[in-house]
Every structure is written in structure tokens, then in C-alpha cells.
Design a protein around this motif. Structure first.
Motif, mmCIF file in Angstrom:
data_model
loop_
_atom_site.group_PDB
_atom_site.id
_atom_site.type_symbol
_atom_site.label_atom_id
_atom_site.label_comp_id
_atom_site.label_asym_id
_atom_site.label_seq_id
_atom_site.Cartn_x
_atom_site.Cartn_y
_atom_site.Cartn_z
ATOM 1 N N LEU A 158 6.717 -19.800 20.214
ATOM 2 C CA LEU A 158 7.543 -19.496 21.389
ATOM 3 C C LEU A 158 8.468 -18.315 21.095
ATOM 4 O O LEU A 158 8.707 -17.474 21.967
ATOM 5 C CB LEU A 158 8.335 -20.734 21.810
ATOM 6 C CG LEU A 158 7.448 -21.899 22.287
ATOM 7 C CD1 LEU A 158 8.270 -23.157 22.527
ATOM 8 C CD2 LEU A 158 6.679 -21.529 23.559
ATOM 9 N N ARG A 159 8.922 -18.219 19.850
ATOM 10 C CA ARG A 159 9.765 -17.075 19.485
ATOM 11 C C ARG A 159 8.935 -15.781 19.583
ATOM 12 O O ARG A 159 9.401 -14.771 20.077
ATOM 13 C CB ARG A 159 10.315 -17.247 18.071
ATOM 14 C CG ARG A 159 11.345 -16.151 17.731
ATOM 15 C CD ARG A 159 11.906 -16.237 16.315
ATOM 16 N NE ARG A 159 12.483 -17.515 16.020
ATOM 17 C CZ ARG A 159 12.034 -18.366 15.089
ATOM 18 N NH1 ARG A 159 10.985 -18.074 14.361
ATOM 19 N NH2 ARG A 159 12.626 -19.518 14.879
ATOM 20 N N VAL A 161 6.335 -15.240 21.476
ATOM 21 C CA VAL A 161 6.103 -14.928 22.896
ATOM 22 C C VAL A 161 7.340 -14.229 23.469
ATOM 23 O O VAL A 161 7.237 -13.194 24.139
ATOM 24 C CB VAL A 161 5.765 -16.202 23.704
ATOM 25 C CG1 VAL A 161 5.702 -15.893 25.196
ATOM 26 C CG2 VAL A 161 4.441 -16.801 23.233
ATOM 27 N N ARG A 162 8.520 -14.756 23.154
ATOM 28 C CA ARG A 162 9.754 -14.122 23.665
ATOM 29 C C ARG A 162 9.885 -12.703 23.135
ATOM 30 O O ARG A 162 10.249 -11.774 23.856
ATOM 31 C CB ARG A 162 10.981 -14.951 23.253
ATOM 32 C CG ARG A 162 11.128 -16.264 24.003
ATOM 33 C CD ARG A 162 12.524 -16.853 23.834
ATOM 34 N NE ARG A 162 12.828 -17.217 22.452
ATOM 35 C CZ ARG A 162 12.515 -18.390 21.888
ATOM 36 N NH1 ARG A 162 11.898 -19.326 22.598
ATOM 37 N NH2 ARG A 162 12.821 -18.635 20.634
ATOM 38 N N GLU A 197 5.496 -24.522 28.034
ATOM 39 C CA GLU A 197 6.738 -23.904 27.543
ATOM 40 C C GLU A 197 6.581 -22.394 27.351
ATOM 41 O O GLU A 197 7.489 -21.637 27.675
ATOM 42 C CB GLU A 197 7.188 -24.599 26.263
ATOM 43 C CG GLU A 197 7.450 -26.075 26.553
ATOM 44 C CD GLU A 197 8.597 -26.680 25.794
ATOM 45 O OE1 GLU A 197 9.334 -25.956 25.102
ATOM 46 O OE2 GLU A 197 8.745 -27.918 25.900
ATOM 47 N N ALA A 198 5.427 -21.971 26.843
ATOM 48 C CA ALA A 198 5.213 -20.517 26.709
ATOM 49 C C ALA A 198 5.188 -19.875 28.090
ATOM 50 O O ALA A 198 5.739 -18.791 28.302
ATOM 51 C CB ALA A 198 3.908 -20.249 25.965
ATOM 52 N N THR A 201 8.471 -18.743 29.690
ATOM 53 C CA THR A 201 9.293 -17.726 29.020
ATOM 54 C C THR A 201 9.860 -16.742 30.047
ATOM 55 O O THR A 201 9.083 -16.150 30.808
ATOM 56 C CB THR A 201 8.417 -16.949 27.999
ATOM 57 O OG1 THR A 201 7.843 -17.895 27.093
ATOM 58 C CG2 THR A 201 9.236 -15.924 27.231
ATOM 59 N N LEU A 204 8.117 -13.314 31.368
ATOM 60 C CA LEU A 204 6.654 -13.305 31.242
ATOM 61 C C LEU A 204 6.031 -13.400 32.635
ATOM 62 O O LEU A 204 6.438 -14.227 33.441
ATOM 63 C CB LEU A 204 6.198 -14.501 30.393
ATOM 64 C CG LEU A 204 4.674 -14.647 30.242
ATOM 65 C CD1 LEU A 204 4.123 -13.532 29.359
ATOM 66 C CD2 LEU A 204 4.301 -16.000 29.649
#
Ligand code: SF4
Length: 399
Positions: A158-159, A161-162, A197-198, A201, A204
């Protein structure tokens, strides 16, 4: 400081691994160039005999214009001897993907940190969430070269992706060798939760899955795809064969009926694409006809056709009875069917709006991964709103 270039052959995971090496070299202060450099990295593929031979040619070509060439990736792990006889400046790195970037960077020699946050050179960012495979399809070398399935921590995914979104990537593709095996047990994540959750973001705009085995297309995943607004309307689900006898001989873990039953509710909602192997040892004409019928029944559009080639160390390594001409002819028939299905799908876009991510001058892909031809002035890397005006052999022409 050294100058370097990185290229890759094969799948999206090979692409991600190549970029990991690239980012490591940039972090260490080396400079990427698009001409002859001190160092070339060739991240190779071994999925077919032809892929290995292309990888070798690429390494040989790089050896003529670079002082040192690192051969990495699946081809290097499976068949280091495939690169024997190349010039002395070619170094074969037969290591797991997790270790390769650090090894290459260490060998090149780290020098001062000047560019710690390299943006990927592609429009859509591929984020690897999982590597390896614990299935054991009888034709496949991937479990040997990449090892068993293991997943990255959800927090790290997730980090990343951010970070990619912050760098300006509008579309992210969650990528893995066997994506549905994704698990972060400590954090309580599986693929459906990761998708939710992704997909949430901030910033996105579009999330895709690279590929998913039919065994993992379950209620939880389908709900996550439906309920996450950023998820693209496309799913790539390898079929490999549409004949139960061939699927059994391949050691696949599903029947044609299961494949069709699981995709049936998605046919209307998603563009479904697939991989098929033609000319597998047990595939006779009747079995191939079954594959054509299954492709039609499942509503598949784009099919990536792979002529079977025996890979060393696999269960079917010693068997390749289908003549090359037959493989070629079956491949052509399957490609023709796939093209017909694509044209039919593209036809439904006429007069309709879509949002296309322009990934190179004049071209891009819509939400469902249908190809669009947009104006040459459409900005690369941006989403543009389009309306279908005409169908061409290459995609939908936008107004
Ligand atoms: S699922 Fe089968 S074909 Fe896919 S990587 Fe694993 S062993 Fe290979």
C-alpha cells in the motif's frame, strides 16, 4: 558513477523485477542512458524455448555496446548454460528476484545517492505484491526458477501504491506470478482486501489486476472488484486449454465447467481475456476444437496464444509430439477467433464514451483494456474522455 540501461523480456513480473534493479542503480547514483552505456542489465524470460533464445540474442547484442552485461531473471535461473559462449563481459546472475537488484548494484559499485525516488518510465505502474508459485502445472518452469509463493507485507504494497500515485502514475496494476495466492496473514490481508484498500488510495484513478487463476475467482474477489470504484472492468484469466483431458494432463486444477461457471456472472460486466497453450502433447484436433468452443462460451476476447514448447525439468519435458506446422495452424485459428471477438467487443463502443489512459502517442487503453486510437495531440500519461467513432484492425478510433 556508471551509466547503465535496463531492458526486460517476458511478463509484467519480469518488468517489475527489471525496474527494481533500475531503481537500485539510480538510488546508488548511477545514470540511466538510452544509448551505449557502461552497464546493461537484461532481465530474461524462460517461459518458452523461443523466449530463452530471444533473451540470449538480447544479451549478445548488449555485449557489443556495453562494457559489462548482467543477465538476470527467469532465463538466468533456469538455464545459465543458455548464455554460455557469450563474450566475457556477460555476467549471468542466477539469483532469486529478491536478491538480484542488490547483487547487481553491489557489483556495479554503489556511489553517492543522487536520485532516491525514481519514477517508472511507463505510464501505468506495476506493483509486485507476490512472487513465486506453489502450484505445479506439468508444463511450467516458473516454480523452479521463482520458488514457492510468497507475498509482500500489505503495508509495504500500500505504501508503494501511494508512492507511485504521488509520482504521477494514474493507473496501478497489482502484479504477481500467482496473484490469488496473495496473503499477509499477520495483517489479515488476502487479495480481495488488498484490492479494496489499494483501490481506495487517494489520487488513484484506476486499478488493475495483472492476471488471476480461475481457482481464485471467488465470491470475495468478485465482490471486491464490483465494490471498488477504481477497479477496471477487465480480468485476465488463463485458460490454457478448453479440454478437460488436456487440463488434467497439464496438471491444472479446474475443469472447463468450473472455468465457465465462475466467469459466467462476469461476462456482461467485464472484458475477459486469457492465455492458451496450443499443441500441448495431449491436444488432438478434437481437444483443440473444445478449446475454441470454450473460448466462445466463456466470452473471451483477447487471447495470448503460446505454442507449446517443452521446458527442462518439467513433467512434460520429454514430450512434444504435435508437429510445429500443426501448432502454427491451431495458433492461427485461435488468433483469428480472438480477433473476431475483439472486433465484436470494440463494435459495442461505437457512439459510446470511455476514459482512455494514453500510454504512447496516439494510443491508449480504455477502462476494460480495449485499445483505442486517439489523436496524436492527446497527452501521454493522462486520461482522456473519448467517444467511439469507428473500428479499425488495431482498435477503436476515437472522435
Ligand atoms: S499456476 Fe501453473 S502455469 Fe501459472 S506459474 Fe504456477 S505452475 Fe506456472
Amino acid at each position: 558513477m556508471a551509466t547503465f540501461s535496463v531492458r526486460f523480456l517476458g511478463c509484467k513480473v519480469s518488468h517489475v523485477d527489471a525496474h527494481e534493479i533500475r531503481e537500485h542503480l539510480l538510488r546508488d547514483g548511477h545514470a540511466e542512458v538510452d544509448h551505449a552505456a557502461d552497464v546493461a542489465v537484461v532481465n530474461t524470460c524462460c517461459v518458452t524455448h523461443e523466449a530463452v533464445s530471444k533473451s540470449r540474442k538480447e544479451a549478445a547484442r548488449a555485449a557489443r555496446t556495453h562494457r559489462r552485461v548482467y543477465v538476470t531473471g527467469c532465463g538466468a535461473n533456469l538455464q545459465a548454460d543458455a548464455f554460455a559462449g557469450l563474450p566475457e563481459n556477460v555476467v549471468v546472475v542466477a539469483k532469486r528476484s529478491e536478491e538480484t537488484a542488490a547483487y547487481v548494484a553491489g557489483d556495479v559499485g554503489a556511489i553517492g545517492c543522487v536520485q532516491a525516488d525514481a519514477r517508472l518510465d511507463r505510464v501505468r505502474a506495476f506493483v509486485k505484491v507476490q512472487d513465486g508459485c506453489s502450484f505445479s502445472c506439468n508444463f511450467c518452469v516458473i516454480p523452479f526458477v521463482r520458488g514457492p509463493s510468497r507475498s509482500r507485507r500489505a503495508e509495504d504494497v500500500l505504501r508503494e501504491v501511494r508512492r507511485r500515485v504521488a509520482q504521477g502514475h494514474r493507473e496501478v496494476v497489482l502484479t504477481g506470478i500467482n496473484l490469488g495466492c496473495y496473503r499477509d496473514r499477520d495483517a489479515g490481508f488476502d487479495l480481495p482486501r488488498l484490492v479494496r484498500e489499494a483501490g481506495a488510495t487517494p489520487g488513484l484513478e484506476r486499478l488493475r489486476l495483472s492476471s488471476i487463476e480461475i481457482n481464485h475467482v471467488n465470491d470475495a474477489l468478485v465482490a471486491a472488484l464490483r465494490e471498488t470504484p477504481t477497479v477496471a472492468r477487465h480480468l485476465h484469466v488463463p485458460l490454457q486449454s478448453g479440454d478437460d483431458g488436456v487440463l488434467r494432463a497439464m496438471g491444472r486444477r479446474y475443469s472447463v465447467a468450473t472455468y465457465l461457471r465462475r466467469l459466467a456472472p462476469l461476462q456482461e460486466e467485464l472484458n475477459l481475456t486469457s492465455d492458451v497453450i496450443v499443441g500441448f502433447p495431449d491436444e488432438d484436433e478434437r481437444a483443440f476444437e473444445n478449446t475454441l468452443a470454450t473460448v466462445r462460451a466463456a466470452g473471451l476476447t483477447k487471447i495470448h496464444v503460446f505454442p507449446y514448447s517443452p521446458r527442462p525439468g518439467t513433467v512434460t519435458a520429454a514430450s512434444d509430439p504435435v508437429p510445429p506446422a500443426v501448432k502454427k495452424e491451431r495458433g492461427a485459428r485461435l488468433r483469428a477467433l480472438s480477433h473476431e471477438a475483439c472486433l465484436a467487443r470494440w463494435g459495442t463502443k461505437l457512439g459510446r464514451d470511455d476514459v482512455v489512459l494514453v500510454d504512447r502517442p496516439g494510443r491508449g487503453y480504455g477502462d476494460d483494456y480495449s485499445p483505442w486510437l486517439v489523436g496524436d495531440d492527446a497527452p501521454v500519461g493522462m486520461f482522456v474522455r473519448v467517444r467511439g467513432a469507428a473500428i479499425t484492425e488495431e482498435g477503436i478510433r476515437a472522435v
